[in-house]
Design a protein around this motif. Structure first.
Motif, short mmCIF file in Angstrom:
data_model
loop_
_atom_site.label_atom_id
_atom_site.label_comp_id
_atom_site.label_asym_id
_atom_site.label_seq_id
_atom_site.Cartn_x
_atom_site.Cartn_y
_atom_site.Cartn_z
N HIS A 227 0.82 -1.22 0.00
CA HIS A 227 0.00 0.00 0.00
C HIS A 227 0.85 1.26 0.00
O HIS A 227 0.37 2.35 0.25
CB HIS A 227 -0.92 0.02 1.23
CG HIS A 227 -1.93 -1.08 1.22
ND1 HIS A 227 -2.62 -1.45 0.09
CD2 HIS A 227 -2.38 -1.90 2.20
CE1 HIS A 227 -3.44 -2.44 0.37
NE2 HIS A 227 -3.31 -2.75 1.64
N GLY A 228 2.14 1.12 -0.22
CA GLY A 228 3.02 2.30 -0.25
C GLY A 228 3.72 2.50 1.09
O GLY A 228 3.92 1.55 1.85
N ALA A 229 4.06 3.75 1.37
CA ALA A 229 4.84 4.05 2.58
C ALA A 229 4.01 3.77 3.84
O ALA A 229 2.82 4.07 3.90
CB ALA A 229 5.26 5.51 2.57
N VAL A 230 4.69 3.19 4.84
CA VAL A 230 4.03 2.91 6.11
C VAL A 230 4.09 4.19 6.95
O VAL A 230 5.08 4.48 7.61
CB VAL A 230 4.70 1.72 6.84
CG1 VAL A 230 4.01 1.44 8.17
CG2 VAL A 230 4.68 0.48 5.94
N VAL A 231 3.01 4.94 6.88
CA VAL A 231 2.99 6.31 7.41
C VAL A 231 3.26 6.35 8.91
O VAL A 231 3.88 7.29 9.41
CB VAL A 231 1.62 6.96 7.07
CG1 VAL A 231 1.49 8.33 7.71
CG2 VAL A 231 1.45 7.05 5.57
N ALA A 232 2.85 5.28 9.60
CA ALA A 232 3.01 5.28 11.06
C ALA A 232 4.48 5.41 11.47
O ALA A 232 4.78 5.66 12.63
CB ALA A 232 2.42 4.01 11.64
N GLN A 233 5.38 5.23 10.52
CA GLN A 233 6.80 5.22 10.90
C GLN A 233 7.53 6.50 10.50
O GLN A 233 8.72 6.47 10.18
CB GLN A 233 7.47 3.99 10.30
CG GLN A 233 6.75 2.73 10.76
CD GLN A 233 7.67 1.52 10.83
OE1 GLN A 233 8.87 1.64 10.85
NE2 GLN A 233 7.05 0.35 10.89
N PHE A 234 6.84 7.63 10.49
CA PHE A 234 7.49 8.90 10.18
C PHE A 234 8.29 9.44 11.37
O PHE A 234 9.13 10.33 11.21
CB PHE A 234 6.48 9.96 9.76
CG PHE A 234 5.88 9.75 8.39
CD1 PHE A 234 6.37 8.76 7.55
CD2 PHE A 234 4.84 10.56 7.94
CE1 PHE A 234 5.81 8.56 6.30
CE2 PHE A 234 4.29 10.37 6.69
CZ PHE A 234 4.77 9.37 5.87
N GLY A 235 7.98 8.96 12.56
CA GLY A 235 8.72 9.37 13.75
C GLY A 235 8.63 10.87 13.99
O GLY A 235 7.57 11.48 13.80
N PRO A 244 3.41 9.56 -3.95
CA PRO A 244 2.12 8.88 -3.73
C PRO A 244 1.49 8.31 -5.01
O PRO A 244 0.87 7.25 -4.97
CB PRO A 244 1.22 9.98 -3.16
CG PRO A 244 2.14 11.07 -2.72
CD PRO A 244 3.34 10.98 -3.60
N ALA A 245 1.63 8.99 -6.13
CA ALA A 245 0.92 8.54 -7.34
C ALA A 245 1.56 7.29 -7.93
O ALA A 245 0.89 6.48 -8.58
CB ALA A 245 0.89 9.65 -8.38
N HIS A 246 2.87 7.12 -7.71
CA HIS A 246 3.59 6.00 -8.33
C HIS A 246 4.94 5.90 -7.63
O HIS A 246 5.86 6.63 -7.99
CB HIS A 246 3.77 6.30 -9.84
CG HIS A 246 4.33 5.16 -10.61
ND1 HIS A 246 5.23 5.36 -11.64
CD2 HIS A 246 4.14 3.82 -10.52
CE1 HIS A 246 5.56 4.18 -12.15
NE2 HIS A 246 4.91 3.24 -11.51
N GLN A 247 5.00 5.04 -6.62
CA GLN A 247 6.21 5.00 -5.81
C GLN A 247 7.44 4.77 -6.67
O GLN A 247 7.45 3.89 -7.54
CB GLN A 247 6.09 3.89 -4.75
CG GLN A 247 6.97 4.09 -3.52
CD GLN A 247 8.44 3.75 -3.74
OE1 GLN A 247 8.75 2.86 -4.51
NE2 GLN A 247 9.33 4.48 -3.08
N LEU A 254 0.06 4.99 -3.31
CA LEU A 254 -0.20 5.15 -1.88
C LEU A 254 -1.71 4.95 -1.64
O LEU A 254 -2.54 5.65 -2.24
CB LEU A 254 0.24 6.54 -1.40
CG LEU A 254 0.24 6.77 0.09
CD1 LEU A 254 1.29 5.90 0.81
CD2 LEU A 254 0.51 8.25 0.42
N HIS A 255 -2.03 3.99 -0.79
CA HIS A 255 -3.43 3.62 -0.54
C HIS A 255 -4.19 4.84 0.02
O HIS A 255 -3.61 5.63 0.79
CB HIS A 255 -3.45 2.47 0.47
CG HIS A 255 -4.79 1.85 0.64
ND1 HIS A 255 -5.76 2.38 1.46
CD2 HIS A 255 -5.33 0.75 0.08
CE1 HIS A 255 -6.84 1.62 1.41
NE2 HIS A 255 -6.61 0.61 0.57
#
Ligand SMILES: Cc1ncc(COP(=O)(O)O)c(C=O)c1O
Length: 468
Positions: A227-235, A244-247, A254-255
């Motif tokens: 689903h793309g970047a794991v946002v929870a890990q931005f710290g 986001p449109a095309h990693q 990005l979901h």
């Protein structure tokens, strides 16, 4: 004594030392040729013109020229004056390093990062430039707004909101020298604010990571999954740079849930999302996603570039900035190059306004979609264990190698057979970036070869992968 003369259409800068004019002139010319400052073939002023500028007798110059001709530094040809000789001009070839084998041009290239440069719309671009320059007021050629020409910022605001769903007003746009320049500006602004880190996708361009660290920010690699970047890990990062449109380079979108999470992170943590929409124009499955920026224009920087849609050599990119960042980015811009080239900006504005940009993007989209389809078909037919992954978009695809195949070895084998292609490992932020893919893969830039070379490049790729 240092002197510069403008003589009969040829400017010549020579450093004369000592009192003896002829000897000084001879030595100055010898030095200039030997160092390569006067290139082979360079036409010298006539002895009459140079003598007049130097205010010496013509014979003094003629004698100096004759001496240097005799020594082989200069060549005198009847009717075409005196030129720097070809044979001994420039640095001594004996001490020049040999060209390394790796830098010899390969026959084919699938290196990612470039559109088909041979398909650049030269005629339409020239026409737009001519029209734009004819219509521009003389003041346009002076120092102007560091954000960029108003004509271009207006054209971009219209285009970006129409084609990419960006919330854009001309006064929030800063035209820069490609995304690389925009990222440089943003990194410096964030560091000056006291930011310490930038969250970046665990697979990304090394040059971008270098830009960020050079500004004094640490890179926090963010794991990627389907689903793309794991946002929870931005710290505690000051900003998160996402594609986001095309990693890039893995190729997923990005979901929607992650998009919402990224924006929520920016709002809650006071962070900035930098949306790198480098190939947003190129989506082939009729499911284009609009910009994340529209969800929270006050927290997201939208960044675009002409490097994929037109050509990287134009060095044209743009940032659409939250109001709170605008002044600092403009101040940083003033300290770097002040403003971009006006001619290119006016040309791009006219190209967009006249519909030329949309036409070129539509034509390119069709051509690149066909290339991607042909790549996927050819690999499925010739080397079924190799899987093409990532959404149908952009200018590159990931070709995942079957288990057991060594990525580095495949890249080297391709190079030996005249094909440039890159392995996925080149994009990893560190030796073992978090998250998939565990498999070795090639990043195939299928837009790179000119149209006439695409079939040959594809055949070479399948042969390399099948190890035929
Ligand atoms: C991920 C990514 N972002 C942005 C760009 C565009 O960079 P620039 O505008 O500096 O040429 C590229 C070009 O290769 C890229 O791969």
């Amino acid at each position: 004594m240092t002197q510069t003369w403008a003589t009969s259409g040829v400017d010549l800068h020579l450093e004369l030392a000592g009192r003896r004019v002829r000897a000084g002139l001879e030595q100055a010319l010898r030095d200039a040729v030997q160092s390569g400052r006067l290139a082979p073939g360079t036409r010298l002023p006539s002895s009459r013109a140079l003598a007049s500028d130097l205010q010496v007798a013509r014979n003094t110059v003629a004698d100096a020229y004759a001496q240097l001709v005799a020594e082989g530094w200069l060549a005198a040809e009847r009717g075409s004056g005196t030129r720097v000789a070809d044979r001994i001009a420039g640095p001594d070839p004996a001490v020049e390093p040999p060209v390394p084998a790796a830098s010899r041009p390969a026959r084919y290239s699938f290196q990612p990062g470039s559109p088909d440069l041979a398909a650049f719309p030269t005629a339409a671009w020239l026409l737009a430039g001519r029209r734009a320059l004819t219509a521009a007021p003389a003041q346009a050629l002076g120092y102007s707004d560091p954000r960029g020409r108003p004509e271009l910022r207006r054209a971009l605001a219209g285009y970006l909101s129409r084609a990419r769903g960006v919330t854009a007003s001309p006064d929030r746009i800063v035209v820069c020298a490609g995304f690389a320049h925009g990222l440089h500006l943003l990194s410096h602004v964030l560091a000056a604010r006291g930011g310490t880190a930038m969250a970046m996708e665990a697979y990304s361009l090394a040059a971008h990571r270098d830009t960020v660290t050079a500004a004094g920010l640490a890179v926090t690699p963010v794991p990627l999954d389907g689903h793309g970047a794991v946002v929870a890990q931005f710290g505690t990062a000051a900003a998160a740079l996402l594609t986001p449109a095309h990693q890039f380079p893995l190729g997923m979108v990005l979901h929607p849930r992650r998009r919402a999470q990224a924006v929520a992170w920016a709002r809650d943590a006071g962070g900035i999302v930098i949306e790198d929409d480098y190939d947003g124009e190129f989506r082939y499955d009729r499911q284009p996603v609009g910009a994340v920026q529209a969800l929270a224009p006050g927290h997201v920087v939208y960044a675009g570039s002409a490097s994929k849609s037109l050509a990287p050599g134009l060095r044209l990119g743009w940032l659409v900035l939250p109001g709170g960042l605008l002044d600092e980015v403009v101040a940083a811009r003033l300290l770097t190059d002040r403003q971009g080239s006006v001619l290119d900006q006016l040309t791009l504005a006219e190209f967009i306004d006249s519909g030329g940009y949309d036409r070129h993007v539509r034509r390119s989209r069709l051509a690149y979609r066909r290339r991607r389809d042909r790549l996927a078909e050819a690999l499925a037919r010739a080397v079924p264990p190799v899987r093409v992954t990532g959404i149908a978009a952009g200018l590159h695809a990931l070709a995942e190698l079957p288990p057991g195949q060594d990525e580095e070895e495949v890249v080297a084998r391709a190079a030996r057979r005249g094909l440039l292609v890159e392995g996925l490992a080149a994009y990893a932020a560190g030796p073992s970036p978090a998250g998939p893919p565990a498999r070795a893969a090639l990043v195939v830039g299928y837009a790179t070869p000119p149209q006439h070379a695409f079939t040959g490049a594809l055949a070479r790729l399948t042969a390399v992968l099948a190890d035929r």
